[in-house]
Design a protein around this motif. Structure first.
Motif, PDB file in Angstrom:
ATOM      1  N   LEU A   6       2.572   2.532 -24.973  1.00 15.28           N
ATOM      2  CA  LEU A   6       1.765   3.384 -24.106  1.00 15.28           C
ATOM      3  C   LEU A   6       2.562   3.806 -22.873  1.00 15.28           C
ATOM      4  N   THR A   7       3.338   2.893 -22.308  1.00 14.15           N
ATOM      5  CA  THR A   7       4.169   3.249 -21.161  1.00 14.15           C
ATOM      6  C   THR A   7       5.186   4.312 -21.547  1.00 14.15           C
ATOM      7  N   LEU A   8       5.831   4.134 -22.681  1.00 12.25           N
ATOM      8  CA  LEU A   8       6.811   5.123 -23.142  1.00 12.25           C
ATOM      9  C   LEU A   8       6.149   6.479 -23.374  1.00 12.25           C
ATOM     10  N   LYS A   9       4.954   6.453 -23.944  1.00 10.06           N
ATOM     11  CA  LYS A   9       4.229   7.703 -24.178  1.00 10.06           C
ATOM     12  C   LYS A   9       3.848   8.356 -22.859  1.00 10.06           C
ATOM     13  N   GLY A  10       3.376   7.551 -21.915  1.00 14.27           N
ATOM     14  CA  GLY A  10       2.962   8.092 -20.632  1.00 14.27           C
ATOM     15  C   GLY A  10       4.101   8.748 -19.875  1.00 14.27           C
ATOM     16  N   LEU A  11       5.323   8.277 -20.069  1.00  9.07           N
ATOM     17  CA  LEU A  11       6.471   8.817 -19.363  1.00  9.07           C
ATOM     18  C   LEU A  11       7.152   9.952 -20.122  1.00  9.07           C
ATOM     19  N   SER A  12       6.834  10.110 -21.402  1.00 10.75           N
ATOM     20  CA  SER A  12       7.551  11.112 -22.192  1.00 10.75           C
ATOM     21  C   SER A  12       6.920  12.496 -22.100  1.00 10.75           C
ATOM     22  N   GLY A  13       5.660  12.572 -21.618  1.00 11.22           N
ATOM     23  CA  GLY A  13       5.048  13.859 -21.318  1.00 11.22           C
ATOM     24  C   GLY A  13       5.114  14.872 -22.438  1.00 11.22           C
ATOM     25  N   GLN A  14       5.895  15.922 -22.241  1.00 10.84           N
ATOM     26  CA  GLN A  14       5.977  17.016 -23.197  1.00 10.84           C
ATOM     27  C   GLN A  14       6.425  16.544 -24.569  1.00 10.84           C
ATOM     28  N   ARG A  15       7.350  15.595 -24.611  1.00  6.54           N
ATOM     29  CA  ARG A  15       7.819  15.099 -25.910  1.00  6.54           C
ATOM     30  C   ARG A  15       6.675  14.438 -26.677  1.00  6.54           C
ATOM     31  N   ILE A  41      -6.450  16.459 -25.578  1.00  7.42           N
ATOM     32  CA  ILE A  41      -7.240  16.814 -24.389  1.00  7.42           C
ATOM     33  C   ILE A  41      -6.565  16.278 -23.136  1.00  7.42           C
ATOM     34  N   TYR A  42      -6.011  15.075 -23.218  1.00  4.79           N
ATOM     35  CA  TYR A  42      -5.267  14.515 -22.082  1.00  4.79           C
ATOM     36  C   TYR A  42      -4.088  15.410 -21.721  1.00  4.79           C
ATOM     37  N   HIS A  43      -3.308  15.839 -22.712  1.00  8.18           N
ATOM     38  CA  HIS A  43      -2.151  16.687 -22.429  1.00  8.18           C
ATOM     39  C   HIS A  43      -2.575  18.031 -21.844  1.00  8.18           C
ATOM     40  N   LEU A  44      -3.698  18.556 -22.282  1.00  9.06           N
ATOM     41  CA  LEU A  44      -4.223  19.771 -21.652  1.00  9.06           C
ATOM     42  C   LEU A  44      -4.537  19.504 -20.181  1.00  9.06           C
ATOM     43  N   LEU A  76       2.722  14.785 -31.006  1.00 10.81           N
ATOM     44  CA  LEU A  76       1.322  14.815 -31.439  1.00 10.81           C
ATOM     45  C   LEU A  76       1.048  16.041 -32.298  1.00 10.81           C
ATOM     46  N   ILE A  77       1.549  17.194 -31.859  1.00  7.61           N
ATOM     47  CA  ILE A  77       1.336  18.417 -32.625  1.00  7.61           C
ATOM     48  C   ILE A  77       2.010  18.336 -33.985  1.00  7.61           C
ATOM     49  N   THR A 112       0.804  -1.221   0.000  1.00  9.27           N
ATOM     50  CA  THR A 112       0.000   0.000   0.000  1.00  9.27           C
ATOM     51  C   THR A 112       0.829   1.258   0.000  1.00  9.27           C
ATOM     52  N   ALA A 113       2.164   1.125  -0.018  1.00  5.80           N
ATOM     53  CA  ALA A 113       2.997   2.313   0.122  1.00  5.80           C
ATOM     54  C   ALA A 113       3.644   2.753  -1.175  1.00  5.80           C
ATOM     55  N   VAL A 114       3.390   2.044  -2.269  1.00  9.61           N
ATOM     56  CA  VAL A 114       4.010   2.410  -3.536  1.00  9.61           C
ATOM     57  C   VAL A 114       3.381   3.684  -4.054  1.00  9.61           C
ATOM     58  N   ALA A 115       4.194   4.582  -4.617  1.00  7.38           N
ATOM     59  CA  ALA A 115       3.670   5.859  -5.114  1.00  7.38           C
ATOM     60  C   ALA A 115       2.606   5.638  -6.167  1.00  7.38           C
ATOM     61  N   LEU A 116       1.567   6.491  -6.155  1.00  8.46           N
ATOM     62  CA  LEU A 116       0.431   6.323  -7.048  1.00  8.46           C
ATOM     63  C   LEU A 116       0.420   7.334  -8.175  1.00  8.46           C
ATOM     64  N   MET A 117       1.517   8.069  -8.365  1.00  7.15           N
ATOM     65  CA  MET A 117       1.484   9.097  -9.391  1.00  7.15           C
ATOM     66  C   MET A 117       2.790   9.127 -10.148  1.00  7.15           C
ATOM     67  N   ALA A 118       2.739   9.102 -11.486  1.00  6.05           N
ATOM     68  CA  ALA A 118       3.941   9.276 -12.293  1.00  6.05           C
ATOM     69  C   ALA A 118       4.313  10.743 -12.274  1.00  6.05           C
ATOM     70  N   THR A 119       5.621  11.047 -12.131  1.00  8.23           N
ATOM     71  CA  THR A 119       6.039  12.430 -12.086  1.00  8.23           C
ATOM     72  C   THR A 119       6.938  12.787 -13.265  1.00  8.23           C
ATOM     73  N   ALA A 120       7.300  11.810 -14.073  1.00 10.14           N
ATOM     74  CA  ALA A 120       8.288  12.073 -15.114  1.00 10.14           C
ATOM     75  C   ALA A 120       7.668  12.703 -16.349  1.00 10.14           C
ATOM     76  N   GLY A 121       8.238  13.844 -16.759  1.00  2.42           N
ATOM     77  CA  GLY A 121       8.008  14.356 -18.090  1.00  2.42           C
ATOM     78  C   GLY A 121       6.645  14.877 -18.422  1.00  2.42           C
ATOM     79  N   HIS A 122       5.895  15.475 -17.479  1.00  4.47           N
ATOM     80  CA  HIS A 122       4.572  15.960 -17.835  1.00  4.47           C
ATOM     81  C   HIS A 122       4.502  17.476 -17.997  1.00  4.47           C
TER      82      HIS A 122
END
Length: 238
Positions: free
Chosen positions: A217-226, A41-44, A231-232, A9-19
């Motif tokens: 999808l994992t790579l995309k989720g962690l790449s954030g701004q990139r 819309i997700y990136h917004l 996408l643009i 129950t102690a594992v972090a619940l939020m990705a912080t990399a690259g958003h």
């Protein structure tokens, strides 16, 4: 023993990399979002969630995540799940059922962090078999916290029959993907010395065969701004 006692129950619940979103990227995302592009819309939503490139506004973030999720974006579903799992204080009530429902969408789509969280949620509910299955999926993608959690679970911290070989193997893999820690290395060395020949061989085989394979999808989720920039660019060239 506390060196690896990372509770399920102690594992972090939020990705912080690259958003983080550059301010100049926001107008392009807003234009694309008007076409009901779920990823835009997700990136917004992430810009409003983090306050990077836009004023932080969790109400706007949640609204964006809900719209993107309704349009089929699994990362947006994950973020809604995070809100129901504690990030949305003042916006939504804590609801473990809804957290699991939304995070499961992203887990089934192959997002490693969602797989980890789903594993934790199932474990909280007492379904350790299902929880372990999802944690194994996350670990197979190279998710470090899942490796640590599995080492802890197989060391007997969660009512599971201890498996010394898996404890040693997963902790070794965790250390190989983390910052060096002399205390943890020393603990593992002592633990490995106590393994039976059979368990030592099995642990070595698990480590030898380990080939982390993150999904797109994992790579995309962690790449954030990139990912937002890509996408643009894709929308401009198409």
């Amino acid at each position: 023993m506390r060196l690896i006692a990372a509770s399920v129950t102690a594992v972090a619940l939020m990705a912080t990399a690259g958003h983080a979103q550059e301010a100049g990227l926001l107008p392009s995302l807003e234009r694309l979002a008007k076409t009901d592009n779920p990823e835009a819309i997700y990136h917004l939503g992430m810009a409003y969630h983090t306050g990077s490139g836009a004023a932080k506004d969790l109400n706007k973030a949640l609204a964006a995540f809900r719209k993107a999720a309704a349009l089929g974006d699994p990362l947006a579903s994950y973020k809604i799940g995070c809100y129901y799992d504690g990030q949305g204080a003042g916006l939504v009530s804590f609801d473990e059922e809804k957290a699991l429902e939304y995070k499961l969408v992203a887990a089934k789509a192959g997002y490693a962090l969602a797989e980890q969280d789903v594993g934790i949620l199932y474990a909280r509910r007492g379904n350790m078999a299902e929880g372990l299955a999802w944690l194994e999926k996350s670990a197979s993608q190279g998710w470090t916290e899942s490796l640590l959690t599995l080492a802890s679970v197989y060391n007997g911290t969660s009512g599971i029959t201890p498996d010394p070989a898996k404890t040693a193997a997963y902790f070794r893999l965790f250390l190989s993907r983390s910052e060096p820690d002399a205390q943890q290395e020393a603990w593992l060395s002592r633990f490995e010395q106590q393994l039976s020949p059979g368990d030592k061989k099995r642990a070595e085989e698990i480590v030898r065969r380990y080939r982390p394979t993150p999904t797109l999808l994992t790579l995309k989720g962690l790449s954030g701004q990139r990912a937002a920039q890509a996408l643009i660019q894709t929308s401009i060239s198409s």
